[in-house]
Design a protein around this motif. Structure first.
Motif, mmCIF file in Angstrom:
data_model
loop_
_atom_site.group_PDB
_atom_site.id
_atom_site.type_symbol
_atom_site.label_atom_id
_atom_site.label_comp_id
_atom_site.label_asym_id
_atom_site.label_seq_id
_atom_site.Cartn_x
_atom_site.Cartn_y
_atom_site.Cartn_z
ATOM 1 N N MET A 51 -24.641 84.589 -71.761
ATOM 2 C CA MET A 51 -24.066 85.768 -72.327
ATOM 3 C C MET A 51 -24.869 86.844 -72.705
ATOM 4 S SD MET A 51 -20.864 85.667 -71.413
ATOM 5 C CE MET A 51 -20.286 84.500 -70.342
ATOM 6 N N LEU A 52 -26.201 86.379 -73.179
ATOM 7 C CA LEU A 52 -27.136 87.202 -73.604
ATOM 8 C C LEU A 52 -28.126 87.607 -72.236
ATOM 9 C CD1 LEU A 52 -28.134 85.255 -76.865
ATOM 10 C CD2 LEU A 52 -27.301 87.435 -76.714
ATOM 11 N N GLY A 53 -27.724 87.163 -71.142
ATOM 12 C CA GLY A 53 -28.404 87.716 -70.078
ATOM 13 C C GLY A 53 -29.416 86.837 -69.491
ATOM 14 N N TRP A 54 -29.560 85.577 -70.027
ATOM 15 C CA TRP A 54 -30.742 84.526 -69.727
ATOM 16 C C TRP A 54 -29.922 83.465 -68.543
ATOM 17 C CZ3 TRP A 54 -34.770 82.554 -73.005
ATOM 18 C CH2 TRP A 54 -35.468 83.650 -73.569
ATOM 19 N N GLY A 55 -28.508 83.688 -68.092
ATOM 20 C CA GLY A 55 -27.990 83.034 -67.022
ATOM 21 C C GLY A 55 -28.899 82.521 -66.025
ATOM 22 N N LYS A 56 -29.448 83.044 -65.299
ATOM 23 C CA LYS A 56 -30.126 82.703 -64.144
ATOM 24 C C LYS A 56 -31.372 81.841 -64.276
ATOM 25 C CE LYS A 56 -28.558 85.967 -60.718
ATOM 26 N NZ LYS A 56 -27.975 87.377 -61.647
ATOM 27 N N ASP A 57 -31.790 81.956 -65.758
ATOM 28 C CA ASP A 57 -33.193 81.484 -66.127
ATOM 29 C C ASP A 57 -32.804 79.943 -66.658
ATOM 30 O OD1 ASP A 57 -34.726 83.563 -65.087
ATOM 31 O OD2 ASP A 57 -33.934 84.641 -67.107
ATOM 32 N N VAL A 58 -31.793 79.679 -66.925
ATOM 33 C CA VAL A 58 -31.230 78.333 -67.709
ATOM 34 C C VAL A 58 -30.734 77.476 -66.978
ATOM 35 C CG1 VAL A 58 -29.819 77.617 -69.728
ATOM 36 C CG2 VAL A 58 -30.676 80.006 -69.439
ATOM 37 N N VAL A 59 -31.248 75.932 -67.117
ATOM 38 C CA VAL A 59 -30.538 75.021 -66.514
ATOM 39 C C VAL A 59 -30.108 73.811 -67.447
ATOM 40 C CG1 VAL A 59 -32.990 73.915 -66.094
ATOM 41 C CG2 VAL A 59 -30.911 73.196 -64.697
ATOM 42 N N MET A 60 -29.059 73.416 -67.320
ATOM 43 C CA MET A 60 -28.586 72.433 -68.132
ATOM 44 C C MET A 60 -28.374 70.935 -67.668
ATOM 45 S SD MET A 60 -25.057 72.046 -70.675
ATOM 46 C CE MET A 60 -23.911 71.783 -69.248
ATOM 47 N N LEU A 61 -28.979 69.912 -67.934
ATOM 48 C CA LEU A 61 -29.116 68.727 -67.365
ATOM 49 C C LEU A 61 -28.205 67.724 -67.791
ATOM 50 C CD1 LEU A 61 -32.763 68.493 -67.136
ATOM 51 C CD2 LEU A 61 -31.572 69.400 -65.386
ATOM 52 N N GLU A 62 -27.462 66.919 -67.311
ATOM 53 C CA GLU A 62 -26.514 65.858 -67.656
ATOM 54 C C GLU A 62 -26.582 64.563 -67.030
ATOM 55 O OE1 GLU A 62 -24.283 65.209 -70.371
ATOM 56 O OE2 GLU A 62 -24.174 63.241 -69.137
ATOM 57 N N GLN A 63 -27.004 63.522 -67.869
ATOM 58 C CA GLN A 63 -27.286 62.204 -67.150
ATOM 59 C C GLN A 63 -26.045 61.706 -66.443
ATOM 60 O OE1 GLN A 63 -28.461 59.582 -70.164
ATOM 61 N NE2 GLN A 63 -26.844 59.909 -71.260
ATOM 62 N N GLY A 64 -24.832 61.992 -67.378
ATOM 63 C CA GLY A 64 -23.597 61.482 -66.671
ATOM 64 C C GLY A 64 -22.665 62.786 -65.963
#
Ligand SMILES: Cc1cc2nc3c(=O)[nH]c(=O)nc-3n(C[C@H](O)[C@H](O)[C@H](O)COP(=O)(O)OP(=O)(O)OC[C@H]3O[C@@H](n4cnc5c(N)ncnc54)[C@H](O)[C@@H]3O)c2cc1C
Length: 792
Positions: free
Chosen positions: A96-109
Motif C-alpha cells: 500500500m506504500l507503493g513497494w508492492g512489486k519490490d517485495v516478496v513473501m516466502l512461506e515454507q508451508g
C-alpha cells in the motif's frame, strides 16, 4: 495402548458432568487414547475452510484470478520470511506504500497455515501502555475498514466483555478504561446486573462487575490474512509458498541476499515474521540474530451448534478464571491461559509441512474447562466439537518483540505475539512497513523494541524455564513491578550473597538480580511481606512482589532506605549498570563523543559528566554518564536497561573511518529549532493534592493527565515523595487544538491550567510545576551548576 492417565481424566470429566450432556465424540476419544486421528475431529469448524487451506487458496485464487509465484524473483527490496498473519500484514502495508512489486513473501508451508489459521479471532481489547493500545486500535480499524469495503474478514462487532471476580480486577479495569478513553475508545465499567443484560447466558453470581468495550469484536484470522494477501497481490507483491528460507547472507553488517529452497534472492531488507520459527530464522545468519521466543501449548475447544446461542454474543474474557469464550458457528469457541503452561517443541520445531498439532492433555485443560462450564452453564448441554492443542510463540518477558535487530542494520523482526497476533498484526504491519520505507517507525514503541533484550535472554534453557510462566501473565492482574519467578539468576553481582544476607528482596532488570528493597529483620519486618510464589522451593532468594494497586507492602522498608540516603550516607552498587570503555590512539574519541552527546565532554581527566545522547529529532536515545579515565579514554555508564540500545547506537553512529568532521552533536539542529519555534510538549511535575496514599489506589505510571478537564498526556514516572509526603507524578503535557492537532506548549500555558491525574477512574487534583521543587538540603549545591533533568 490406552494411557492410564488419559482414562482417568475421561472418567473425571464424565463423573463431574455426569448429569450434563457435554459429550465427547468417539473420534475425540480415539484421539485421547493415542489412536489414529479420525477425520470426524475435523468436522465443523475447520473442515469448511481452515484445515484445507491449500484447497481454499486454490479455489479463491481461481475465482479471483490471482496466482502465487512458482519461483521467487532474483532480486527484491524486501524479503518477508513467514506467511502468517503478521508477514502478510507487513506485505500488505508495504504494497500500500507503493513497494508492492519490490517485495516478496516466502512461506515454507501454506500461507496462513500455522498459528494464523488456528486463532480464535478475538480482535481488540485494551492494553495499559499507549503504543500497544495504538497497535490494537489500528488492527481493529483495518479489519473494520476491509469489512466495510466488502472483503471477507469474518469481522463481527459484537463487543468485548471482560469479567471481574475481584475488586482488584475492577481497579485494573478502571485503569484500562482510563487509557482506553484517553485513546478515544468507548468503554464502560458495568455492575453484575448490567453485565447480565449484555450477555444473559453467563453466570454472574460471583462477579464484582465487568468492563465493556462496545466496538470490539471478533474476526476470522485466516480470512483476514487471505484478504490482506489478495490486496497485496493486486499491488504486484510476490508470494511464494512451499519455499523454505535456509540461509541469510551478510556483508558489512547488512543482509545482502537469502538462500531459499527455490533459489537465491538479493535484497535490501529482510523481515523475520517466522512466528514459532522466528528464533531459528535468527540462527540462519552470521552473526546470528537473537529473537528470544519459545513456543508453549495453547488449547482451544469448540462445541457443536447449540440451539439459542446468540451469534452476536459478546467476546467474553474471564481473566480471573483464565478463560475466553465466543460464539462460533452457532456453538462456542473457548480457550484459556493457564497459570503454568507447558512448553512445546522443546527439542525441535516441526518442519515446513509437518503436522503441528500436539496431543491434547485433558488433565491440563480440565481446570479451564471447569471454569468455562461454570461461567456459561448452558455449555454443559453442548456436544464437543473438538479440543485442539496448538502452540503460540511467547517472548521472554511476555511483551511483543519488534524492530530493527541490534546485530544487523537492515533486518527487522516481529515475534512473540503469543495469543494476540490477530489483534496486533494490522498495527504492527503498518509500523514495520513505514519504518522500512521512511526510515523511522510511525510510533514510539520503546517498550516493545527488540533492543530491550540481551544475548542471555536468548539462552535456550532460560527460555524453556521462562515460557512456563509467561502465558499465565496474559490474564493476570498487571500489578506494578511484577516480576517473574522463573528464569532467575541470569546475572548477579559479586556481592549478591552479601546483599541477600542483608535482607535484600530482588527484582530482575536486564537479567540482573538487583535488590528492590531490604527487609529489616532486626525490626521484625519480615512478617509484613508476602514472599510466597508457586515454585518458591526452586528459588534461593526472595523475589519482590507488589500484589496491590494501593500502598505497597514494602513502603516502610523503602521509607527507611530513603531516610538513610537523605540523612546519612548511601553506598550504591552500580554493578548492573551498562558500562562501555571507549578510547582511541589520538583524540578521535573526544571528537566522536562530542558528536554523539549533547553535553561538553572535554572535561579534565578524573572527572565524570552526565549527558544525553540525542537522535536527529532531538529526542533521547540514551541518558548516561561519562568518566574520563585518561586523555583519550572514557568509561560510559548507562542505565542497565539501555545496554543493548547504547552499544547499538554507538556502533551505528560512530563514523566507520574513525574521523569526525562535523563536531555539532546529533540533534543539535532540531533542538535549536525547537528553542526558536517552541515545543509541542513539556515535561512537568505534578503533586497530587486530594489523594490519600493510605487508602486510594496509587499512580504507577501511564495515568492520564487532564488540564482543565481535557486529556493532555499520561504520567511517565510516578513515586511517593517521602519529603513531600505525597504522590508525585512526572509526565509530558501537550496542547491539543479543537481538531485534536498538537499546538505549541509554553510555560505560561502549563501554569495557567488546573490539573487532574486519573488513577483507576478517579481524578485527583494536582498542583503543577515546571521543575522538581528544591528540597531542603544540608549541603546546597550552587544553582548555576545544578543538573536539572526536568528543566525546560
Ligand atoms: C489457539 C489459538 C488461538 C488464538 N487466538 C487469538 C485471538 O483470539 N486473538 C488474537 O489476537 N490472536 C490469537 N492467537 C494468536 C495468533 O493466531 C498468532 O499470534 C498469530 O497468528 C501469529 O501470526 P504470525 O504471522 O506471527 O505467525 P504464524 O502464523 O505462525 O506464521 C509464521 C509463518 O512463518 C513460516 N516460516 C517459519 N520459518 C520459515 C522459513 N524458514 N521459511 C519460510 N517460512 C517460514 C511458518 O511456516 C508460518 O507459516 C491465537 C493463536 C492460537 C494458536
Amino acid at each position: 495402548m490406552m494411557a492410564s492417565g488419559t482414562v482417568m481424566i475421561l472418567r473425571t470429566i464424565n463423573n463431574h458432568w455426569k448429569n450434563a450432556s457435554f459429550v465427547l465424540p468417539s473420534s475425540c476419544r480415539s484421539f485421547h487414547t493415542g489412536g489414529p486421528v479420525s477425520t470426524d475431529i475435523l468436522q465443523g469448524r475447520w473442515a469448511s475452510s481452515h484445515q484445507y487451506q491449500q484447497l481454499d487458496l486454490e479455489e479463491n485464487f481461481a475465482s479471483s484470478k490471482l496466482v502465487l509465484d512458482d519461483l521467487p524473483p532474483k532480486e527484491a527490496k524486501v524479503v518477508v520470511c513467514g506467511g502468517g498473519m503478521v508477514g502478510t500484514s507487513v506485505l500488505y502495508h508495504l504494497a500500500m506504500l507503493g513497494w508492492g512489486k519490490d517485495v516478496v513473501m516466502l512461506e515454507q508451508g501454506r500461507i496462513g497455515g500455522a498459528s494464523s489459521w488456528r486463532g480464535s479471532g478475538f480482535l481488540g481489547g485494551v492494553k495499559l501502555t499507549g503504543p500497544e493500545m495504538k497497535i490494537l486500535c489500528k488492527s481493529k480499524a483495518l479489519a473494520k475498514e476491509l469489512s466495510d469495503a466488502g472483503h471477507d474478514t469474518g469481522w463481527k462487532q459484537c463487543g468485548g466483555l471482560h469479567l471481574a471476580r475481584t475488586r482488584d480486577r475492577i481497579t485494573h479495569f478502571r485503569k484500562m478504561r482510563a487509557i482506553a478513553e484517553a485513546n478515544g475508545t468507548e468503554c464502560y465499567i458495568l455492575s453484575p446486573e448490567e453485565t447480565a443484560k449484555k450477555c444473559d447466558i453467563i453466570n454472574t453470581s460471583d462477579l464484582v462487575g465487568s468492563f465493556w468495550v462496545p466496538n470490539d469484536g471478533v474476526c476470522d484470522p485466516y480470512k483476514l490474512t487471505f484478504t490482506l494477501l489478495k490486496l497485496a497481490l493486486e499491488q504486484g507483491a510476490h508470494v511464494v509458498d512451499e519455499c523454505h528460507l535456509s540461509r541469510i547472507m551478510v556483508q558489512n553488517e547488512r543482509v545482502v541476499a537469502v538462500e531459499t529452497s527455490k533459489g537465491m534472492i538479493e535484497c535490501d531488507y529482510i523481515v523475520n515474521t517466522g512466528g514459532l520459527w522466528a528464533r531459528n530464522i535468527g540462527q540462519m545468519s552470521e552473526p546470528q540474530v537473537k529473537v528470544p521466543v519459545h513456543p508453549a501449548e495453547h488449547y482451544f475447544l469448540y462445541t457443536q451448534k447449540l440451539d439459542g446461542i446468540d451469534p452476536t454474543m459478546p467476546a467474553l474474557r474471564d481473566p480471573d478464571g483464565n478463560i475466553y469464550i465466543r460464539e462460533f458457528n452457532g456453538g462456542f469457541l473457548c480457550g484459556g491461559f493457564e497459570k503454568w503452561a507447558k512448553p512445546s517443541f522443546e527439542k525441535e520445531l516441526p518442519g515446513p509441512l509437518q503436522d503441528r498439532e500436539l496431543l491434547e492433555d485433558w488433565d491440563h485443560f480440565f481446570v479451564m474447562l471447569k471454569e468455562m462450564l461454570f461461567r456459561v452453564p448452558v455449555m454443559k448441554k453442548a456436544s464437543l466439537g473438538c479440543l485442539y492443542n496448538t502452540s503460540c510463540a511467547f517472548s521472554a518477558d511476555h511483551r511483543w518483540i519488534l524492530g530493527m535487530v541490534p546485530e544487523l542494520t537492515n533486518y527487522f523482526v516481529v515475534g512473540g505475539l503469543r495469543s494476540g497476533g490477530s489483534s496486533a498484526a494490522g498495527g504492527i504491519g503498518s509500523m514495520i512497513a513505514e519504518w522500512i520505507v521512511s526510515g523511522t517507525p510511525n510510533m514510539d514503541a520503546y517498550d516493545l523494541d527488540i533492543l530491550r533484550f540481551l544475548p542471555a535472554h536468548n539462552n535456550g534453557k532460560f527460555l524453556l524455564d521462562r515460557v512456563r510462566e509467561v502465558p499465565g501473565i496474559h490474564y493476570s492482574n498487571a500489578y506494578p513491578f511484577s516480576d517473574f519467578t522463573t528464569g532467575r539468576c541470569l546475572r548477579m553481582s559479586p556481592i549478591f550473597p552479601r546483599l541477600k544476607a542483608a535482607g535484600a528482596v530482588f527484582g530482575q532488570v536486564m537479567g540482573y538480580e538487583r535488590p528492590s528493597y531490604f527487609l529489616h529483620k532486626s525490626n521484625g519486618d519480615s512478617a509484613d511481606y508476602e514472599t510466597t510464589f508457586d515454585n518458591e522451593a526452586s528459588i534461593p532468594f526472595q523475589i519482590a512482589t507488589t500484589k496491590t494497586w494501593t500502598k505497597p507492602q514494602w513502603f516502610e522498608s523503602v521509607a527507611k532506605e530513603y531516610a538513610a540516603c537523605r540523612e546519612g550516607v548511601a553506598l550504591l552498587d552500580y554493578s548492573s549498570f551498562a558500562k562501555f570503555d571507549v578510547w582511541s590512539k589520538g583524540d578521535e574519541v573526544v571528537q566522536a563523543l562530542q558528536y554523539l552527546c549533547s553535553n561538553d565532554l572535554d572535561i579534565p581527566v578524573g572527572n565524570i559528566i552526565h549527558t544525553g545522547m540525542q537522535n536527529s529529532y532531538g529526542g533521547y536515545e540514551n541518558d548516561c554518564s561519562l568518566a574520563r579515565t585518561a586523555p583519550n579514554h572514557y568509561m560510559m555508564i548507562a542505565p542497565s536497561i539501555q545496554q543493548t540500545r547504547s552499544i547499538t547506537w554507538l556502533k551505528r553512529n560512530l563514523p566507520s573511518d574513525g574521523s569526525v568532521k562535523d563536531i555539532d552533536f546529533i540533534g543539535r539542529e532540531a533542538l535549536e529549532q525547537q528553542k526558536k519555534e517552541g515545543v509541542k510538549r513539556l515535561y512537568v511535575h505534578l503533586q497530587l493534592e486530594d489523594h490519600n496514599p493510605e487508602v486510594d489506589p496509587w499512580a504507577w505510571g501511564g495515568e492520564p493527565i487532564y488540564r482543565d478537564g481535557v486529556f493532555v498526556g499520561v504520567t511517565t514516572t510516578t513515586g511517593y515523595g517521602f519529603t513531600l509526603n505525597n504522590l508525585i507524578c512526572l509526565g509530558f503535557v501537550r496542547n491539543y487544538d479543537k481538531n485534536g492537532n498538537m499546538d505549541y506548549v509554553t510555560p505560561e500555558y502549563i501554569m495557567a491550567g488546573d490539573y487532574e491525574v486519573d488513577i483507576a477512574g478517579v481524578r485527583y487534583s494536582a498542583s503543577v510545576s515546571l521543575r522538581s521543587p528544591s528540597l531542603p538540603s544540608k549541603f546546597p549545591e550552587p544553582q548555576s551548576n545544578r543538573y536539572l533533568a526536568t528543566q525546560t
